[in-house]
Design an enzyme around this catalytic site. Structure first.
Site, PDB file in Angstrom:
ATOM      1  N   LYS A   1       0.836  -1.206   0.000  1.00  0.00           N
ATOM      2  CA  LYS A   1       0.000   0.000   0.000  1.00  0.00           C
ATOM      3  C   LYS A   1       0.872   1.258   0.000  1.00  0.00           C
ATOM      4  CE  LYS A   1      -3.895   1.951   2.677  1.00  0.00           C
ATOM      5  NZ  LYS A   1      -4.729   1.721   3.869  1.00  0.00           N
TER       6      LYS A   1
ATOM      7  N   SER B   1      -9.481   1.689   3.257  1.00  0.00           N
ATOM      8  CA  SER B   1      -8.662   2.485   2.353  1.00  0.00           C
ATOM      9  C   SER B   1      -7.658   1.629   1.578  1.00  0.00           C
ATOM     10  CB  SER B   1      -7.914   3.569   3.144  1.00  0.00           C
ATOM     11  OG  SER B   1      -6.963   3.005   4.040  1.00  0.00           O
TER      12      SER B   1
ATOM     13  N   SER C   1      -9.939  -0.812   7.310  1.00  0.00           N
ATOM     14  CA  SER C   1      -9.285  -0.633   6.025  1.00  0.00           C
ATOM     15  C   SER C   1      -8.455  -1.808   5.537  1.00  0.00           C
ATOM     16  CB  SER C   1      -8.423   0.629   6.044  1.00  0.00           C
ATOM     17  OG  SER C   1      -9.253   1.755   6.092  1.00  0.00           O
TER      18      SER C   1
END
Length: 532
Positions: free
Chosen positions: A117, A198, A222
């Site tokens: 990420k 996210s 997330s």
């Protein structure tokens, strides 16, 4: 990292990357290419077997994933899950192949490509941006602690994944999976659906076989929410099991990185490699690490276990209820006892807005600390807000930054409002979970992870998709794993297992036993919409 918190909406590119999706040409899908992909649904074990037998090298595997990303992430369905590729990936793979040829294999991740990420520092020639143009110059001089652990284990850093910008902590009207730097990520099962935030890019990438394993981060939902929505496995560890140093923060009390993969075993392998004590993260000082979480994989692990089923999950979406009832019957058939509980009712003792206030205060404070060690021109949250205002047409084409402005208006961590909020949030959530576990003699608490994927809507933002179960373990800092529970209308949904601090081994056992009995994982078909 926050995809659904109180007061927040649910869950090498240039400035021109902010072109609205309506202006981009839709080139359709390429189902034949995706169906024929040589590494579809492979696991860490299978990749190691292929390298050991000389069928593939790490270089060949890495190249296959790079081609796959080009074929369906940048072309074809245009999933938009990968924000930037690592230019050193093939060189890393070559070096690891040489080690293998010389008889050195570092462990189960030797030569395995991993997607990370884009709020986690890597010292490769790839910026760490949190999806923001304000951090376009943020090239880290050193790896985040967990990335260093990955390199030591022999993993190939394939690239960075897109995310909800600033981990979905910018606007109450945000659309999950969108960032100004990376654009909008799509959910691979049905392309007009939101992959959730996210860690949207990692969830989509793993689901679509752009990698075998990936890493997300979570503040509240997330990791587990995009894992559930994308039909994969994700684990949010106990806060402090994994170091947070070198990760763009929201909350020191709730943030953690987490492994995401297509199987419980792969998540367990990755968790053991990432866990460790880091002097730069005091939360890891007294953590309880198991060097090998695969020892908890037991296909008969549900036998004799007691599981608390959240009662409020039994009302609502009928498709969710049907999947949950089917899962409960399967759990019972494998020897588990199901006890109805009311955890969400107990959490009503937490004053409204407390968790959100904690995050506002800690975001402002944490960013200042992160920037003090970064190469970015940004030095504070105020700098980011100012940058966005000066570049509003490019940075805020769809929604604004009112959450950032609320955070900037807060005081420091000595403020009474903050101290009261963090005390209530942490103590009430932990006491509620621990009391229910103890009183009912439970091994874990279960329920649907969250609702089915909502539709991408950059104009109005995310909407409420029903029941969600990320907040209780998020506020408490407790471990939480989600496993595919099934599909409705082609949309995946996961089932959650969570427990008290450092009980990762227990919930991995339960999740693995359920996974082996249910076998609900299925690769995506890249449908354009529900009517296709």
């Amino acid at each position: 990292m926050a995809s659904a918190v109180a007061g927040v909406a649910l869950s090498a590119l240039s400035l021109n990357s902010c072109t609205p999706p309506a202006e981009k040409k839709d080139e359709g899908t390429d189902n034949k290419a995706t169906d024929d992909f040589a590494l579809n649904e492979v696991t860490i074990d299978i990749l190691q077997q292929k390298m050991q037998s000389k069928e593939y090298t790490s270089h060949a595997i890495t190249q296959l994933y790079l081609t796959r990303i080009n074929d369906i992430d940048k072309n074809g369905p245009k999933l938009n899950a990968v924000i930037e590729l690592n230019p050193n990936a093939l060189d890393m793979a070559n070096d690891l192949d040489k080690e293998r040829d010389n008889g050195k294999v570092r462990g189960p991740l030797h030569g395995i490509p991993v997607l990370i990420k884009d709020n986690i520092n890597t010292k490769d020639k790839v910026a760490t941006t949190a999806g923001s143009l304000a951090l376009a110059d943020n090239f880290a001089a050193r790896d985040a602690f967990i990335i260093n652990k990955l390199r030591e284990a022999g993993a190939v850093i394939l690239g960075k994944t897109n995310l909800s910008e600033w981990a979905n902590f910018r606007s109450t009207r945000s659309c999950s999976g969108w960032s100004c730097k990376g654009g909008q990520t799509k959910m691979p099962y049905i392309l007009d659906r939101n992959p959730s935030g996210s860690s949207a890019g990692t969830g989509t990438a793993v689901a679509a076989n752009l990698c075998a394993i990936g890493i997300g981060t979570e503040t509240d939902g997330s990791v587990v929410s995009p894992a559930s929505v994308n039909g994969i496995v994700g684990i949010k560890p106990t806060v402090g099991l994994l170091s947070r140093s070198g990760i763009v923060p929201i909350s020191k009390t709730q943030d953690t990185a987490g492994p995401m993969a297509r199987t419980v075993k792969d998540v367990a392998i990755l968790l053991g490699i990432l866990a460790g004590a880091d002097p730069d993260d005091t939360y890891t000082k007294n953590n309880k690490i198991e060097p090998d979480y695969t020892k908890f994989l037991d296909a008969n692990g549900l036998q004799g276990k007691r599981l608390g089923l959240e009662k409020s999950a039994l009302k609502g979406n009928p498709d969710m209820e049907a999947l949950l009832n089917e899962a409960v019957e399967l759990l019972k058939s494998k020897g588990a006892t199901i006890v109805e509980i009311e955890l969400n009712a107990a959490l009503k003792a937490i004053p409204d807005g407390s968790e959100f206030n904690v995050l506002l205060y800690e975001f402002k404070d944490g960013l200042k600390e992160y920037f003090s060690k970064a190469n970015s021109k940004m030095k504070s949250l105020a700098d980011v807000i100012d940058f966005n205002n000066k570049n509003a047409a490019k940075t805020m084409p769809f929604f604004k930054q009112e959450i950032m402005e609320q955070a900037q208006a807060k005081g420091d961590l000595n403020s009474k409002e903050y101290l009261d909020a963090v005390s209530k949030t942490t103590s009430v959530s932990r006491n509620a979970i621990d009391t229910i576990l103890k009183t009912n003699k439970l091994d874990a608490i279960i329920g649907p992870t969250n609702g089915f994927a909502c539709t991408i809507d950059l104009v109005n933002g995310d909407y409420d998709n029903g029941f969600g179960f990320s907040t209780p373990p998020a506020m408490a800092g407790y471990p939480h794993i989600t496993v595919p529970m099934g599909f409705a209308h082609g949309l995946p949904m996961g089932i959650s297992f969570f427990s008290t601090a450092y009980r990762e081994g227990d919930i991995i056992t339960l999740a693995y036993a359920y996974e082996q009995a249910s076998k609900k994982r299925a690769k995506p078909e890249f449908k354009v919409d529900l009517l296709s």
